[in-house]
Enzyme design. Structure first.
Site, short mmCIF file in Angstrom:
data_model
loop_
_atom_site.label_atom_id
_atom_site.label_comp_id
_atom_site.label_asym_id
_atom_site.label_seq_id
_atom_site.Cartn_x
_atom_site.Cartn_y
_atom_site.Cartn_z
N TRP A 84 42.23 38.58 49.21
CA TRP A 84 41.91 39.79 48.43
C TRP A 84 40.41 39.94 48.18
O TRP A 84 39.70 38.96 47.99
CB TRP A 84 42.60 39.72 47.08
CG TRP A 84 43.89 40.46 47.01
CD1 TRP A 84 44.34 41.44 47.84
CD2 TRP A 84 44.91 40.27 46.03
NE1 TRP A 84 45.58 41.87 47.45
CE2 TRP A 84 45.95 41.18 46.34
CE3 TRP A 84 45.05 39.44 44.92
CZ2 TRP A 84 47.12 41.27 45.58
CZ3 TRP A 84 46.21 39.53 44.16
CH2 TRP A 84 47.23 40.44 44.49
N GLU A 85 40.00 41.20 48.13
CA GLU A 85 38.62 41.57 47.76
C GLU A 85 37.58 40.83 48.58
O GLU A 85 36.53 40.44 48.09
CB GLU A 85 38.39 41.31 46.26
CG GLU A 85 39.47 41.82 45.33
CD GLU A 85 39.85 43.27 45.60
OE1 GLU A 85 39.00 44.02 46.11
OE2 GLU A 85 40.99 43.63 45.31
N GLY A 86 37.86 40.66 49.85
CA GLY A 86 36.96 39.94 50.74
C GLY A 86 37.40 38.49 50.85
O GLY A 86 37.48 37.78 49.85
#
Length: 696
Positions: free
Chosen positions: A526-528
């Site tokens: 998630w989120e990178g």
């Protein structure tokens, strides 16, 4: 404007802002015991005609286990435990390590002067009740029942989610740290971080709904027009509506330069948004009447790549000027929700925007810059996920290790009256448990450091001190990829350890341990991904800024090590010296990588992940040294108010010793790997990776 909230009779009157009649009532029975036992009265809520309290459902006065009466026979084989909010550890960090009461007094523009130790205690105790007795009992149903798509505009959430969300909003917990002008209480943002971890550990997927809304609120506050703020922020702050971020598309994940969703001007200040977004967490649900989407899209003639992306607010249902909803839907449809490995309690949606009406947030073609406000909020939230689920896994495995007996200890029987010794007596099991203890308690301190910085940055914004805002933002930019990357990686390791402690029972669904690992596994993506966080840290944050962030950070650690070495005693003095040396090595490795990268750019990619993990272990050592020094000071101060049990402080000292002797040495192999020659990875032709498959 200010009211005095009367606390229970054992406390003096507490000077604070009136949070709300509902929250003041909730706060009224908080306790002040220095060492908290899990003896809170059950926090009950109506769920589908039943009363939820603790781990049971009560119907017509009779109690049945949540598993159902038919499974009573199996209960002797079930080793799962309930969640207990770690408020003693939180108090230690807030008072002894980071001195939040003094910190809050320096935040007059954020109403920080109204937040004292008593107020912090009430926040901890009352939210702990909510997390333990309302959220945690819903966790199993969230995993087993999950979310269901009924039609394009109807997604049902797991049993009890909607009622718990209503109860959360009635207490105005979500708006506690948001601006007063939009219906919030305007208190320091770090207070919500305390709630976030408890709620995330008790029920991660439920906590995602307010967590994503927090990102939407922050984005509108930072970049929205006054008209957008006035219309959309009040229902977001009250919890009446929720928010999402819509980035990913079928053809692009982290490489958002490929975004193809279109935004066409309607000529009246609105835009027609058309495109498909996938993997949208909490993209639609039945807990609120409206969902606001922050959508990345391209205007006609926009530059290629990320330089041509703009950000738009697109509501599920359009809103009248008076705040009421327009009848019908805004051409926003959920075409599917994903079947996932974990996180079943949150709907991951594929959303079709088919000429939906949207409104520009910020400037044209600056969408990526604006969206990073949301992304950074989510990255810190994901770091909290790493700590929270590691905590839940550790609580379960610790209780199991004390109960489960197997074999005798090598040094002789520890429980001679039993058939075997508890497995916690065995060194290999103790090492696993201490690893999880060191990670969760140290990781919590890392998060509190950033929460404190966020408070300071918000105060500087309110004061108009933009130079200070930039300085703190740069520091947060350096710390965030370490927190997000390291704490999710090592948190995932701890959930795996939790299963290992259970042995075969950890692999069985009824013990709930495996579901924690299924939930946390997405955190490193998630989120990178961790790999992207690592490139961001080493390439963008350090190398592009000519090593300034790492030099500034190391300077701060050096100063603290000197102070600890001169003022400490015994082990803490030696640990300060160890950390000083390791920080020197960290700085040296950064310079060495920079020299190599000047000759071969692939060196950055080769070293980045190991560099991030190395940074995490050194940072965690810094936090354990701070906790060790604080614990030593507390043991020496016999007049200390609100002191915890001496055993608590001694355990901190022993855990610090474990960390420096057992976990910090992991940096040795990370160093070796990050300095490996690039050709050891890059020389092999792609066609040679396998001669049996993937030959195209």
């Amino acid at each position: 404007m200010m009211n005095r909230v009367n606390n229970c009779a054992s406390r003096s009157a507490l000077k604070t802002k009136s949070l709300s009649p509902q929250l003041n009532t909730v706060f009224s029975d908080s306790r002040s015991a220095p060492v908290r036992q899990n003896t809170r009265q059950p926090f009950t809520a109506k769920v589908q005609g039943r009363i939820v309290g603790g781990n049971a459902l009560q119907t017509n006065g009779s109690t049945t286990l949540m598993q159902g009466a038919a499974r009573n026979r199996k209960q002797q084989m079930v080793f799962s435990r309930s969640y207990t909010a770690p408020v003693n550890d939180m108090r230690f960090l807030l008072r002894d390590v980071w001195d939040f009461p003094s910190h809050y007094k320096k935040l007059p523009l954020s109403n920080g002067e109204n937040v004292d130790s008593d107020f912090i205690d009430m926040v901890l105790d009352e939210n702990a009740k909510f997390a333990e007795n309302v959220l945690y009992p819903l966790n199993e149903g969230a995993d087993s029942v999950g979310c269901k798509r009924i039609d394009d505009h109807t997604i049902t959430t797991p049993p009890g989610f909607k009622e718990a969300y209503q109860q959360f909003n009635e207490g105005q917990w979500f708006g506690m740290t948001l601006p007063e002008q939009y219906g919030g209480q305007g208190l320091p943002s770090s207070l919500y971080t305390l709630l976030g971890e408890m709620n995330a550990a008790a029920n991660w997927t439920w906590s995602m709904f307010p967590g994503l809304t927090q990102g939407a609120v922050n984005t509108l506050l930072s970049h929205g027009t006054e008209e957008l703020k006035d219309l959309y922020l009040p229902p977001l702050v009250s919890g009446q509506w929720t928010g999402t971020m819509c980035l990913t598309e079928p053809q692009c994940g982290s490489d958002l330069g490929q975004v193809a969703t279109k935004a066409e001007p309607n000529g009246d200040g609105t835009y027609k948004i058309t495109g498909t977004k996938i993997f949208i967490s909490c993209g639609d649900h039945d807990m609120v009447d409206n969902v606001l989407h922050c959508v990345l899209a391209r205007l006609p003639g926009a530059p290629e790549g990320t330089r041509g992306i703009s950000l738009f607010l697109v509501p599920k249902s359009k809103v009248n000027p008076d705040g009421s909803l327009v009848e019908g839907y805004n051409n926003v449809a959920v075409s599917r929700i994903e079947e996932k490995m974990g996180c079943h309690g949150s709907p991951t949606c594929e959303i079709q925007f088919e000429g939906a009406e949207g409104y520009l947030i910020g400037q044209e073609n600056k969408g990526m810059n604006h969206m990073f406000t949301f992304i950074n909020t989510s990255r810190l939230g994901t770091a909290i996920m790493g700590v929270a689920l590691a905590e839940l896994s550790w609580q379960n495995s610790l209780a199991y290790a004390k109960d489960r007996i197997s074999m005798r200890a090598l040094s002789g029987a520890k429980a001679p009256n039993r058939a075997a010794d508890p497995i916690i007596c065995h060194p290999s099991v103790r090492k696993m448990l201490l690893t999880c203890k060191a990670v969760t308690e140290g990781g919590r301190s890392m998060i509190y450091e950033c929460a404190k910085l966020q408070d300071e940055m918000n105060e500087a914004k309110l004061a108009g001190d933009m130079a200070k805002v930039k300085a703190i933002d740069d520091r947060m930019g350096f710390l965030t990829p370490i927190l997000k990357g390291f704490l999710t990686e090592i948190g995932t390791e701890c959930t795996s350890i939790g299963i290992q402690v259970y042995g075969g029972h950890g692999y069985i669904q009824s013990n709930k341990q495996e579901s924690i690992m299924r939930d946390i596994r997405i955190a490193t993506v998630w989120e990178g991904t961790t790999q992207i966080q690592a490139l961001d840290l080493l390439g963008r944050k350090i190398m592009l800024q000519k090593l300034k962030p790492i030099n500034d950070h190391c300077k701060e650690i050096y100063a603290y090590c000197w102070k600890a070495a001169l003022g400490g005693s015994g082990r803490s003095r030696w640990h300060a010296i160890q950390l000083y040396r390791k920080t020197l090595e960290w700085q040296f490795l950064t310079y060495r990588i920079a020299v190599g990268a000047a000759k071969d750019k692939e060196v950055i990619g080769m070293a980045s992940v190991e560099y991030l993990l190395y940074s995490g272990y050194v940072s965690l050592a810094y936090h354990w040294l701070k906790m060790e020094v604080a614990a030593e000071a507390a043991l020496k101060d016999k007049t200390k108010e609100n002191a915890l049990d001496e055993g608590f402080y001694q355990a901190k000292i022993e855990t610090a010793h474990f960390y420096f002797e057992n976990l910090l040495p992991r940096t040795a192999w990370l160093k070796q790997s990050m300095l490996a020659p690039a050709d050891s990875v890059m020389a092999m032709p792609e066609a040679s990776f396998s001669f049996d498959h993937s030959r195209g």
